[in-house]
Design a protein around this motif. Structure first.
Motif, mmCIF file in Angstrom:
data_model
loop_
_atom_site.group_PDB
_atom_site.id
_atom_site.type_symbol
_atom_site.label_atom_id
_atom_site.label_comp_id
_atom_site.label_asym_id
_atom_site.label_seq_id
_atom_site.Cartn_x
_atom_site.Cartn_y
_atom_site.Cartn_z
ATOM 1 N N LYS A 114 0.863 -1.188 0.000
ATOM 2 C CA LYS A 114 0.000 0.000 0.000
ATOM 3 C C LYS A 114 0.896 1.234 0.000
ATOM 4 O O LYS A 114 1.715 1.419 0.904
ATOM 5 N N LEU A 115 0.746 2.054 -1.039
ATOM 6 C CA LEU A 115 1.506 3.298 -1.086
ATOM 7 C C LEU A 115 1.065 4.199 0.062
ATOM 8 O O LEU A 115 -0.096 4.592 0.148
ATOM 9 N N ASN A 116 1.979 4.482 0.938
ATOM 10 C CA ASN A 116 1.646 5.247 2.129
ATOM 11 C C ASN A 116 1.911 6.735 1.942
ATOM 12 O O ASN A 116 1.056 7.563 2.216
ATOM 13 N N SER A 117 3.112 7.072 1.469
ATOM 14 C CA SER A 117 3.421 8.481 1.225
ATOM 15 C C SER A 117 4.473 8.603 0.141
ATOM 16 O O SER A 117 5.273 7.698 -0.082
ATOM 17 N N ILE A 118 4.412 9.712 -0.553
ATOM 18 C CA ILE A 118 5.399 10.001 -1.593
ATOM 19 C C ILE A 118 5.930 11.406 -1.343
ATOM 20 O O ILE A 118 5.190 12.384 -1.412
ATOM 21 N N ILE A 119 7.218 11.471 -1.008
ATOM 22 C CA ILE A 119 7.846 12.720 -0.583
ATOM 23 C C ILE A 119 8.956 13.083 -1.561
ATOM 24 O O ILE A 119 9.765 12.236 -1.929
ATOM 25 N N THR A 120 9.001 14.325 -1.969
ATOM 26 C CA THR A 120 10.119 14.811 -2.782
ATOM 27 C C THR A 120 10.882 15.859 -1.990
ATOM 28 O O THR A 120 10.291 16.781 -1.422
ATOM 29 N N VAL A 121 12.201 15.677 -1.942
ATOM 30 C CA VAL A 121 13.074 16.640 -1.266
ATOM 31 C C VAL A 121 13.619 17.613 -2.305
ATOM 32 O O VAL A 121 14.168 17.199 -3.323
ATOM 33 N N VAL A 122 13.450 18.893 -2.045
ATOM 34 C CA VAL A 122 13.919 19.948 -2.956
ATOM 35 C C VAL A 122 15.035 20.730 -2.285
ATOM 36 O O VAL A 122 14.882 21.210 -1.151
ATOM 37 N N ASP A 123 16.151 20.845 -2.965
ATOM 38 C CA ASP A 123 17.303 21.613 -2.481
ATOM 39 C C ASP A 123 17.004 23.101 -2.654
ATOM 40 O O ASP A 123 16.999 23.628 -3.757
ATOM 41 N N GLY A 124 16.741 23.794 -1.529
ATOM 42 C CA GLY A 124 16.357 25.205 -1.602
ATOM 43 C C GLY A 124 17.434 26.098 -2.181
ATOM 44 O O GLY A 124 17.141 27.081 -2.873
ATOM 45 N N VAL A 125 18.708 25.765 -1.928
ATOM 46 C CA VAL A 125 19.822 26.592 -2.399
ATOM 47 C C VAL A 125 19.964 26.515 -3.915
ATOM 48 O O VAL A 125 20.186 27.525 -4.593
ATOM 49 N N ASN A 126 19.844 25.304 -4.470
ATOM 50 C CA ASN A 126 20.099 25.096 -5.902
ATOM 51 C C ASN A 126 18.833 24.949 -6.740
ATOM 52 O O ASN A 126 18.910 24.610 -7.924
ATOM 53 N N TYR A 127 17.689 25.222 -6.150
ATOM 54 C CA TYR A 127 16.407 24.949 -6.808
ATOM 55 C C TYR A 127 16.291 25.581 -8.196
ATOM 56 O O TYR A 127 16.026 24.895 -9.186
ATOM 57 N N LEU A 155 19.705 28.223 4.792
ATOM 58 C CA LEU A 155 20.806 28.858 4.062
ATOM 59 C C LEU A 155 20.329 29.928 3.079
ATOM 60 O O LEU A 155 21.143 30.554 2.405
ATOM 61 N N ILE A 156 19.011 30.126 2.985
ATOM 62 C CA ILE A 156 18.487 31.159 2.097
ATOM 63 C C ILE A 156 17.577 32.094 2.882
ATOM 64 O O ILE A 156 16.996 31.706 3.895
ATOM 65 N N ASP A 157 17.467 33.340 2.428
ATOM 66 C CA ASP A 157 16.647 34.307 3.159
ATOM 67 C C ASP A 157 15.165 34.088 2.865
ATOM 68 O O ASP A 157 14.790 33.309 1.986
ATOM 69 N N ASN A 162 10.428 32.140 -0.101
ATOM 70 C CA ASN A 162 9.068 32.337 -0.618
ATOM 71 C C ASN A 162 9.008 32.166 -2.132
ATOM 72 O O ASN A 162 8.011 31.660 -2.668
ATOM 73 N N MET A 163 10.065 32.564 -2.818
ATOM 74 C CA MET A 163 10.111 32.373 -4.270
ATOM 75 C C MET A 163 10.123 30.883 -4.621
ATOM 76 O O MET A 163 9.455 30.448 -5.559
ATOM 77 N N VAL A 164 10.882 30.093 -3.845
ATOM 78 C CA VAL A 164 10.918 28.641 -4.066
ATOM 79 C C VAL A 164 9.548 28.036 -3.793
ATOM 80 O O VAL A 164 9.038 27.239 -4.592
ATOM 81 N N ILE A 165 8.933 28.430 -2.688
ATOM 82 C CA ILE A 165 7.613 27.895 -2.324
ATOM 83 C C ILE A 165 6.585 28.225 -3.402
ATOM 84 O O ILE A 165 5.795 27.363 -3.818
ATOM 85 N N ASN A 166 6.572 29.462 -3.879
ATOM 86 C CA ASN A 166 5.613 29.867 -4.917
ATOM 87 C C ASN A 166 5.837 29.106 -6.215
ATOM 88 O O ASN A 166 4.879 28.719 -6.901
ATOM 89 N N SER A 167 7.096 28.885 -6.566
ATOM 90 C CA SER A 167 7.398 28.113 -7.773
ATOM 91 C C SER A 167 6.913 26.674 -7.638
ATOM 92 O O SER A 167 6.335 26.113 -8.573
ATOM 93 N N LEU A 168 7.127 26.082 -6.464
ATOM 94 C CA LEU A 168 6.665 24.706 -6.222
ATOM 95 C C LEU A 168 5.148 24.622 -6.319
ATOM 96 O O LEU A 168 4.599 23.664 -6.880
ATOM 97 N N LYS A 169 4.463 25.626 -5.792
ATOM 98 C CA LYS A 169 2.996 25.645 -5.847
ATOM 99 C C LYS A 169 2.501 25.772 -7.285
ATOM 100 O O LYS A 169 1.459 25.205 -7.640
#
Length: 304
Positions: A114-127, A155-157, A162-169
Motif C-alpha cells: 500500500k503506497l503510504n506516502s510520496i515525498i520529494t526533497v527539494v534543495d532550496g539553495v540550488n532549486y 541557508l536562504i533568506d 518564498n520564491m521557491v515555495i511559490n514556484s513549487l505551488k
C-alpha cells in the motif's frame, strides 16, 4: 499490507538524511530501505546501514530505466524473505518519479503493498539552477509528489524561500510543502510520524501521465572510483576547488570515503558546496562523481 514510502529528490538534495530523521521515530516497525544508486558504487546505503536498518541496494542505473525487472523482482524478494512492515524506497536523484509510481501499480505487487506516502526533497539553495538546467525531468519529481520538503532552507533568506515555495505551488498546487529547518523543533513535529504526511491513493496513480523526457537525462553521467591514496581535509578541499572551475566537467555531486591516516574522511560535494568530516565506518575507500561533460581520465588522475 506492507506500507511503501518513497523519498525522491534530485542529486544531493538530502534524501538519505531525511530518511534517517523520519525512521528515527519508527523503531517499533521492521523497515527495509531500498536504495538505488546512480553509478557502480553505493555510498548512501552505508550511511543508513550504520543506524541498524536493513538496506537493499540497486546500483549502476536508475529504477525508472535500466533495471525495471530487477526492481520488481527485488520488491518481491523483500516481501518473501524479510516480511517487513514498511519499505522505504530512495530512488536515484535522476529517477523519474512518475515511472516509479506506475511500476508500483503492478497488479501482483498491489496485493501486498500500500503506497503510504510520496515525498520529494527539494534543495532550496540550488532549486532555480536545477529548474533552469533540467526542466521537465526535474519537475517530474515535483509534479508527482504529495509532500515536498525544502532542504537547506536555513541557508536562504525569506524572500528567496518564498520564491521557491511559490514556484513549487505553480508546479504542484496540491502538494503539502514543508519549509521548516530540518534541525528545528517545528520540523520534528511535522515529520515525527511519517503516516501524518499526505498519503498517496490509487486514484492519484490513475492520474499519472508518464512522458518520455529521457533527453534531459542523457547528458548526466557518473564515475565510480576506489582511491588508494591517503588524504587530509586540505587535500580534499583543493580537489573541490578544482571541481568548481568546471575544468573536469560540471560536477553536480561528489560523495564518498577516502583514507586519512587511521580513519576515513567522509565528504559530500553538491553543486559547489561541500562538507568533510571524519567517519567511524569500517569500509573500503570509495567515491562516486556525478555530473555532465565529465572528463573521466582526468577525474581518475585527480583522485587516485
Amino acid at each position: 499490507m506492507i506500507k511503501i514510502d518513497i523519498v525522491s529528490g534530485f542529486l544531493g538534495s538530502g534524501k538519505t538524511t531525511l530518511i534517517k530523521k523520519i525512521l528515527n521515530d519508527n523503531k517499533n516497525e521492521k523497515v527495509v530501505v531500498l536504495e538505488n544508486e546512480f553509478g557502480q558504487i553505493g555510498i548512501d546505503g552505508e550511511l543508513i546501514k550504520k543506524d541498524g536498518l536493513e538496506v537493499i541496494e540497486l546500483q549502476n542505473g536508475c529504477i525508472c530505466c535500466s533495471i525495471k525487472l530487477n526492481f520488481k523482482n527485488t520488491i518481491e524478494e523483500i516481501i518473501e524473505k524479510l516480511s517487513p512492515d514498511r519499505i522505504v524506497i530512495e530512488p536515484t536523484g535522476v529517477g523519474l518519479l512518475s515511472e516509479i509510481l506506475v511500476m508500483l501499480n503492478d497488479k501482483k505487487l498491489k496485493k501486498y503493498l500500500k503506497l503510504n506516502s510520496i515525498i520529494t526533497v527539494v534543495d532550496g539553495v540550488n532549486y532555480f539552477d536545477y529548474i533552469d538546467n533540467f526542466g521537465e525531468f526535474y519537475e517530474d519529481q515535483i509534479k508527482n509528489a504529495k509532500t515536498i520538503t525544502i532542504s537547506k532552507s536555513q541557508l536562504i533568506d525569506n524572500e528567496n524561500l518564498n520564491m521557491v515555495i511559490n514556484s513549487l505551488k505553480n508546479i504542484n498546487e496540491n502538494s503539502y510543502i514543508i519549509y521548516e529547518e530540518w534541525d528545528s523543533e517545528e520540523f520534528y513535529k511535522v515529520t515525527k510520524n511519517i503516516n501524518e504526511l499526505a498519503n498517496f491513493s490509487d486514484e492519484d496513480i490513475k492520474k499519472i501521465k508518464t512522458k518520455d523526457i529521457s533527453e534531459s537525462m542523457k547528458e548526466i553521467s557518473s564515475i565510480a572510483l576506489m582511491p588508494i591514496k591517503t588524504y587530509s581535509t586540505k587535500d580534499i578541499e583543493k580537489i573541490f576547488e578544482t571541481l568548481e572551475t568546471e575544468s573536469l566537467g560540471k560536477i553536480i555531486r561528489c560523495k564518498g570515503f577516502v583514507n586519512s591516516g587511521n580513519s576515513l574522511l567522509e565528504f559530500n560535494y553538491v553543486n559547489g558546496k561541500y562538507d568533510i568530516k571524519k567517519s567511524c565506518l569500517k569500509i573500503c575507500p570509495k567515491l562516486c562523481i556525478i555530473g555532465t561533460e565529465l572528463k573521466f581520465e582526468e577525474l581518475k588522475k585527480t583522485f587516485i
